[in-house]
Enzyme design. Structure first.
Site, PDB file in Angstrom:
ATOM      1  N   ARG A  23       0.817  -1.219   0.000  1.00 21.11           N
ATOM      2  CA  ARG A  23       0.000   0.000   0.000  1.00 21.11           C
ATOM      3  C   ARG A  23       0.848   1.265   0.000  1.00 21.11           C
ATOM      4  O   ARG A  23       0.391   2.327  -0.369  1.00 21.11           O
ATOM      5  CB  ARG A  23      -0.902   0.042   1.239  1.00 21.11           C
ATOM      6  N   ASN A  48       7.387  24.413  10.622  1.00 21.45           N
ATOM      7  CA  ASN A  48       7.566  25.126   9.355  1.00 21.45           C
ATOM      8  C   ASN A  48       7.610  24.100   8.231  1.00 21.45           C
ATOM      9  O   ASN A  48       8.126  22.996   8.411  1.00 21.45           O
ATOM     10  CB  ASN A  48       8.860  25.928   9.352  1.00 21.45           C
ATOM     11  N   LYS A  70      15.984  22.714  15.893  1.00 20.62           N
ATOM     12  CA  LYS A  70      15.149  22.287  14.765  1.00 20.62           C
ATOM     13  C   LYS A  70      15.254  20.788  14.549  1.00 20.62           C
ATOM     14  O   LYS A  70      16.343  20.224  14.563  1.00 20.62           O
ATOM     15  CB  LYS A  70      15.586  22.996  13.474  1.00 20.62           C
ATOM     16  N   HIS A 117      21.688  27.232   9.995  1.00 21.45           N
ATOM     17  CA  HIS A 117      21.174  26.085   9.242  1.00 21.45           C
ATOM     18  C   HIS A 117      20.844  26.484   7.814  1.00 21.45           C
ATOM     19  O   HIS A 117      20.359  27.584   7.552  1.00 21.45           O
ATOM     20  CB  HIS A 117      19.910  25.548   9.928  1.00 21.45           C
ATOM     21  N   ASP A 168      20.073  36.031   1.188  1.00 22.51           N
ATOM     22  CA  ASP A 168      21.138  35.054   1.437  1.00 22.51           C
ATOM     23  C   ASP A 168      22.415  35.401   0.681  1.00 22.51           C
ATOM     24  O   ASP A 168      23.518  35.174   1.174  1.00 22.51           O
ATOM     25  CB  ASP A 168      20.672  33.642   1.094  1.00 22.51           C
TER      26      ASP A 168
END
Length: 183
Positions: A23, A48, A70, A117, A168
């Site tokens: 399945r 998030n 996180k 991160h 960034d």
């Protein structure tokens, strides 16, 4: 569930049990009782979710005075995940940890508070869920350049153009961040 400690204190690779049959598959990504031995006083306050196309590079993000731990999970696709230790009293201060996370095995990465991160999307798309230990404070966010020569992150090549936000691209270098901490 299998847990791999890393040389970075508190940074863990987690391999939940994935059940597969004709399945499809089933996996518990989070269950408080199962994880409380790892983090007896930890509480997640925000989830998030991001969707990124191949070649999207996000990061290296952190919050200055409201650091977030996180728990990173990839629900679809594959990413190259990076954490930089910003904890000045850590034996791994300024060092980089990187790993691939994928929906194929649903491996997770727990990044404790005090790290920057970021990640690079390696698959056509990647759906990334990360649980956070503190709320997002837009006025407190900061970033370190993903291509800082002193960090020497060995980002993998992707057969797509890199997509990087202007924020960034204009992030500070690690040494600029470090100098701001000493003032």
């Amino acid at each position: 569930m299998r847990i791999e400690k890393t040389e970075f204190e508190g940074l863990l690779r987690i391999f939940p049990q994935v059940y597969r049959d004709d399945r499809g598959s089933f996996c518990e990504l989070w269950q408080a009782a199962r994880y409380e031995d790892l983090w007896p006083e930890l509480s997640f306050v925000q989830d998030n979710f991001s969707v990124s196309k191949k070649g999207t590079l996000r990061g290296l993000h952190f919050q200055k005075t409201h650091p977030q731990g996180k728990l990173i999970s990839v629900l679809e696709g594959e990413i190259f995940d990076v954490a930089v230790d910003l904890r000045p009293n850590s034996v791994t201060f300024s060092r980089v940890f990187s790993t691939r996370l994928s929906s194929d095995n649903l491996s997770q990465l727990y990044i404790p508070e005090g790290f920057a991160h970021g990640f690079l999307t390696l698959s056509d798309t990647a759906h990334v869920l990360y649980r956070c230990t503190d709320f997002y404070h837009p006025e407190d966010e900061a970033a370190i350049r993903y291509d800082d020569a002193n960090l020497a992150i060995d980002w993998p090549c992707v057969d797509a153009p890199l997509t990087i936000s202007e924020k960034d691209k204009q992030a500070m270098t690690f040494f600029e961040w470090r100098k701001s901490q000493l003032l």
